[in-house]
Design a protein around this motif. Structure first.
Motif, PDB file in Angstrom:
ATOM      1  N   PHE A 151       0.814  -1.216   0.000  1.00  0.00           N
ATOM      2  CA  PHE A 151       0.000   0.000   0.000  1.00  0.00           C
ATOM      3  C   PHE A 151       0.848   1.267   0.000  1.00  0.00           C
ATOM      4  O   PHE A 151       0.439   2.282  -0.552  1.00  0.00           O
ATOM      5  N   ILE A 152       2.011   1.236   0.616  1.00  0.00           N
ATOM      6  CA  ILE A 152       2.902   2.394   0.574  1.00  0.00           C
ATOM      7  C   ILE A 152       3.467   2.560  -0.831  1.00  0.00           C
ATOM      8  O   ILE A 152       3.677   3.672  -1.305  1.00  0.00           O
ATOM      9  N   PHE A 153       3.688   1.460  -1.519  1.00  0.00           N
ATOM     10  CA  PHE A 153       4.247   1.481  -2.871  1.00  0.00           C
ATOM     11  C   PHE A 153       3.283   2.066  -3.892  1.00  0.00           C
ATOM     12  O   PHE A 153       3.686   2.810  -4.776  1.00  0.00           O
ATOM     13  N   ILE A 154       1.988   1.739  -3.774  1.00  0.00           N
ATOM     14  CA  ILE A 154       1.023   2.227  -4.766  1.00  0.00           C
ATOM     15  C   ILE A 154       0.547   3.631  -4.380  1.00  0.00           C
ATOM     16  O   ILE A 154       0.484   3.971  -3.207  1.00  0.00           O
ATOM     17  N   PRO A 155       0.220   4.444  -5.372  1.00  0.00           N
ATOM     18  CA  PRO A 155      -0.097   5.848  -5.070  1.00  0.00           C
ATOM     19  C   PRO A 155      -1.530   6.150  -4.657  1.00  0.00           C
ATOM     20  O   PRO A 155      -1.872   7.302  -4.490  1.00  0.00           O
ATOM     21  N   VAL A 156      -2.384   5.159  -4.473  1.00  0.00           N
ATOM     22  CA  VAL A 156      -3.780   5.473  -4.179  1.00  0.00           C
ATOM     23  C   VAL A 156      -4.217   5.130  -2.759  1.00  0.00           C
ATOM     24  O   VAL A 156      -5.362   5.362  -2.401  1.00  0.00           O
ATOM     25  N   ALA A 157      -3.345   4.586  -1.960  1.00  0.00           N
ATOM     26  CA  ALA A 157      -3.705   4.197  -0.593  1.00  0.00           C
ATOM     27  C   ALA A 157      -3.626   5.406   0.347  1.00  0.00           C
ATOM     28  O   ALA A 157      -2.918   6.370   0.069  1.00  0.00           O
ATOM     29  N   PRO A 158      -4.338   5.345   1.473  1.00  0.00           N
ATOM     30  CA  PRO A 158      -4.256   6.433   2.468  1.00  0.00           C
ATOM     31  C   PRO A 158      -2.963   6.310   3.293  1.00  0.00           C
ATOM     32  O   PRO A 158      -2.978   5.893   4.452  1.00  0.00           O
ATOM     33  N   ASP A 159      -1.845   6.667   2.679  1.00  0.00           N
ATOM     34  CA  ASP A 159      -0.523   6.471   3.291  1.00  0.00           C
ATOM     35  C   ASP A 159      -0.396   7.074   4.681  1.00  0.00           C
ATOM     36  O   ASP A 159       0.195   6.462   5.567  1.00  0.00           O
ATOM     37  N   ASP A 160      -0.910   8.279   4.846  1.00  0.00           N
ATOM     38  CA  ASP A 160      -0.743   8.956   6.135  1.00  0.00           C
ATOM     39  C   ASP A 160      -1.401   8.141   7.248  1.00  0.00           C
ATOM     40  O   ASP A 160      -0.799   7.899   8.297  1.00  0.00           O
ATOM     41  N   TYR A 161      -2.629   7.691   6.994  1.00  0.00           N
ATOM     42  CA  TYR A 161      -3.309   6.864   7.983  1.00  0.00           C
ATOM     43  C   TYR A 161      -2.535   5.576   8.230  1.00  0.00           C
ATOM     44  O   TYR A 161      -2.373   5.138   9.371  1.00  0.00           O
ATOM     45  N   LEU A 162      -2.050   4.967   7.167  1.00  0.00           N
ATOM     46  CA  LEU A 162      -1.326   3.692   7.304  1.00  0.00           C
ATOM     47  C   LEU A 162      -0.057   3.855   8.136  1.00  0.00           C
ATOM     48  O   LEU A 162       0.332   2.937   8.868  1.00  0.00           O
ATOM     49  N   CYS A 163       0.580   5.010   8.044  1.00  0.00           N
ATOM     50  CA  CYS A 163       1.775   5.259   8.862  1.00  0.00           C
ATOM     51  C   CYS A 163       1.407   5.327  10.347  1.00  0.00           C
ATOM     52  O   CYS A 163       2.116   4.778  11.195  1.00  0.00           O
ATOM     53  N   PHE A 164       0.294   5.983  10.649  1.00  0.00           N
ATOM     54  CA  PHE A 164      -0.189   6.003  12.036  1.00  0.00           C
ATOM     55  C   PHE A 164      -0.557   4.588  12.484  1.00  0.00           C
ATOM     56  O   PHE A 164      -0.201   4.158  13.578  1.00  0.00           O
ATOM     57  N   LEU A 165      -1.266   3.859  11.622  1.00  0.00           N
ATOM     58  CA  LEU A 165      -1.676   2.498  11.953  1.00  0.00           C
ATOM     59  C   LEU A 165      -0.459   1.616  12.236  1.00  0.00           C
ATOM     60  O   LEU A 165      -0.450   0.866  13.217  1.00  0.00           O
ATOM     61  N   CYS A 183       9.823   2.084  -0.576  1.00  0.00           N
ATOM     62  CA  CYS A 183       8.549   2.019  -1.295  1.00  0.00           C
ATOM     63  C   CYS A 183       7.955   3.389  -1.630  1.00  0.00           C
ATOM     64  O   CYS A 183       7.150   3.502  -2.556  1.00  0.00           O
ATOM     65  N   LYS A 184       8.313   4.411  -0.900  1.00  0.00           N
ATOM     66  CA  LYS A 184       7.745   5.742  -1.145  1.00  0.00           C
ATOM     67  C   LYS A 184       8.129   6.343  -2.488  1.00  0.00           C
ATOM     68  O   LYS A 184       7.312   7.038  -3.102  1.00  0.00           O
ATOM     69  N   PRO A 185       9.360   6.148  -2.986  1.00  0.00           N
ATOM     70  CA  PRO A 185       9.734   6.835  -4.231  1.00  0.00           C
ATOM     71  C   PRO A 185       8.791   6.584  -5.399  1.00  0.00           C
ATOM     72  O   PRO A 185       8.497   7.514  -6.161  1.00  0.00           O
ATOM     73  N   ALA A 186       8.294   5.365  -5.553  1.00  0.00           N
ATOM     74  CA  ALA A 186       7.417   5.067  -6.692  1.00  0.00           C
ATOM     75  C   ALA A 186       6.140   5.892  -6.641  1.00  0.00           C
ATOM     76  O   ALA A 186       5.758   6.526  -7.637  1.00  0.00           O
ATOM     77  N   SER A 187       5.468   5.915  -5.496  1.00  0.00           N
ATOM     78  CA  SER A 187       4.209   6.651  -5.427  1.00  0.00           C
ATOM     79  C   SER A 187       4.436   8.158  -5.507  1.00  0.00           C
ATOM     80  O   SER A 187       3.655   8.873  -6.139  1.00  0.00           O
ATOM     81  N   ILE A 188       5.518   8.644  -4.910  1.00  0.00           N
ATOM     82  CA  ILE A 188       5.808  10.081  -4.990  1.00  0.00           C
ATOM     83  C   ILE A 188       6.108  10.475  -6.427  1.00  0.00           C
ATOM     84  O   ILE A 188       5.635  11.499  -6.914  1.00  0.00           O
ATOM     85  N   ALA A 189       6.891   9.657  -7.132  1.00  0.00           N
ATOM     86  CA  ALA A 189       7.209   9.955  -8.532  1.00  0.00           C
ATOM     87  C   ALA A 189       5.947   9.947  -9.381  1.00  0.00           C
ATOM     88  O   ALA A 189       5.749  10.842 -10.221  1.00  0.00           O
ATOM     89  N   LEU A 190       5.075   8.968  -9.162  1.00  0.00           N
ATOM     90  CA  LEU A 190       3.835   8.912  -9.945  1.00  0.00           C
ATOM     91  C   LEU A 190       2.949  10.117  -9.676  1.00  0.00           C
ATOM     92  O   LEU A 190       2.405  10.721 -10.600  1.00  0.00           O
ATOM     93  N   TYR A 191       2.794  10.481  -8.405  1.00  0.00           N
ATOM     94  CA  TYR A 191       2.017  11.684  -8.088  1.00  0.00           C
ATOM     95  C   TYR A 191       2.667  12.920  -8.691  1.00  0.00           C
ATOM     96  O   TYR A 191       2.012  13.735  -9.333  1.00  0.00           O
ATOM     97  N   SER A 192       3.948  13.087  -8.458  1.00  0.00           N
ATOM     98  CA  SER A 192       4.644  14.294  -8.898  1.00  0.00           C
ATOM     99  C   SER A 192       4.585  14.460 -10.407  1.00  0.00           C
ATOM    100  O   SER A 192       4.183  15.505 -10.919  1.00  0.00           O
ATOM    101  N   MET A 193       4.992  13.441 -11.124  1.00  0.00           N
ATOM    102  CA  MET A 193       5.061  13.545 -12.575  1.00  0.00           C
ATOM    103  C   MET A 193       3.672  13.462 -13.218  1.00  0.00           C
ATOM    104  O   MET A 193       3.379  14.189 -14.152  1.00  0.00           O
ATOM    105  N   GLY A 194       2.832  12.578 -12.686  1.00  0.00           N
ATOM    106  CA  GLY A 194       1.497  12.435 -13.250  1.00  0.00           C
ATOM    107  C   GLY A 194       0.664  13.698 -13.113  1.00  0.00           C
ATOM    108  O   GLY A 194       0.042  14.151 -14.078  1.00  0.00           O
ATOM    109  N   LEU A 195       0.667  14.277 -11.930  1.00  0.00           N
ATOM    110  CA  LEU A 195      -0.113  15.501 -11.730  1.00  0.00           C
ATOM    111  C   LEU A 195       0.473  16.681 -12.495  1.00  0.00           C
ATOM    112  O   LEU A 195      -0.261  17.559 -12.945  1.00  0.00           O
ATOM    113  N   THR A 196       1.790  16.695 -12.668  1.00  0.00           N
ATOM    114  CA  THR A 196       2.411  17.758 -13.461  1.00  0.00           C
ATOM    115  C   THR A 196       1.964  17.646 -14.912  1.00  0.00           C
ATOM    116  O   THR A 196       1.615  18.650 -15.541  1.00  0.00           O
TER     117      THR A 196
END
Length: 194
Positions: free
Chosen positions: A138-152, A170-183
């Motif tokens: 879930f941390i690897f994919i960009p659609v999970a509620p990462d912040d909640y999962l970190c608390f959990l 695992c964070k780099p993949a989802s951050i790259a997808l968000y960053s580049m995809g949204l750009t």
């Protein structure tokens, strides 16, 4: 009480971000990439440090949707520097969320997050090794509620070393997808600084 404070702090942060964006827009900072770069350059390393701190706080206290923060990093600092500043800030915030939850325990989750979300991920992730595998996924994919999962994760028996390795790897993949995809979306839909 904690939930109301948490929501009020998030709304205040969102309002301040909107006000700051409006002031930047009025000052002409968003008219071109050059105007933005020139504006940020006057702060030297202060601008990236503030942005990294913002991204770290953003994990613990959501102010903007996470994807918007990633988009802002790329817009403000360019693709590579923006990615690294996003990565550093989000990883620091993820470590902080784990530490806070480890210290406060399960009552913190129950006071901050909806019961449905807690039940959903309790059932889905399980415990022990199963939890670690699903958490990494879930941390690897960009659609999970990462912040909640970190608390959990902070409320489980997961070791610090394993948690840190999962976040860092695992964070780099989802951050790259968000960053580049949204750009790409912003450039195509809104004609952002073509």
């Amino acid at each position: 009480m904690v939930k109301k404070w948490y929501q009020a702090a998030s709304l205040t942060g969102l309002f301040l971000c909107a006000a700051l964006a409006f002031l930047f827009w009025r000052a002409g900072v968003f008219t071109s990439r050059e105007a933005l770069t020139d504006y940020l350059a006057q702060f030297g390393w202060g601008a990236p440090l503030v942005f990294v701190a913002f991204q770290a706080v953003q994990v613990v206290l959501p102010i903007l949707p996470g994807g918007l923060g990633c988009l802002a990093g790329v817009i403000f600092f360019g693709a590579w520097r923006g990615f690294w500043f996003n990565y550093i800030g989000i990883c620091l915030g993820s470590l902080a969320a784990f530490a806070i939850a480890r210290s406060c325990g399960r009552p913190l989750l129950e006071s901050l997050f909806p019961p449905r979300l807690i039940e959903k991920y309790d059932n889905k992730l399980g415990s022990g090794n199963r939890f670690a595998r699903w958490f990494a996924f879930f941390i690897f994919i960009p659609v999970a509620p990462d912040d909640y999962l970190c608390f959990l994760a902070g409320t489980t028996s997961m070791r610090w070393q394993l948690y840190t390795a999962i976040i860092l790897l695992c964070k780099p993949a989802s951050i790259a997808l968000y960053s580049m995809g949204l750009t790409a979306v912003a450039q195509n839909i809104f004609g952002l600084w073509r």
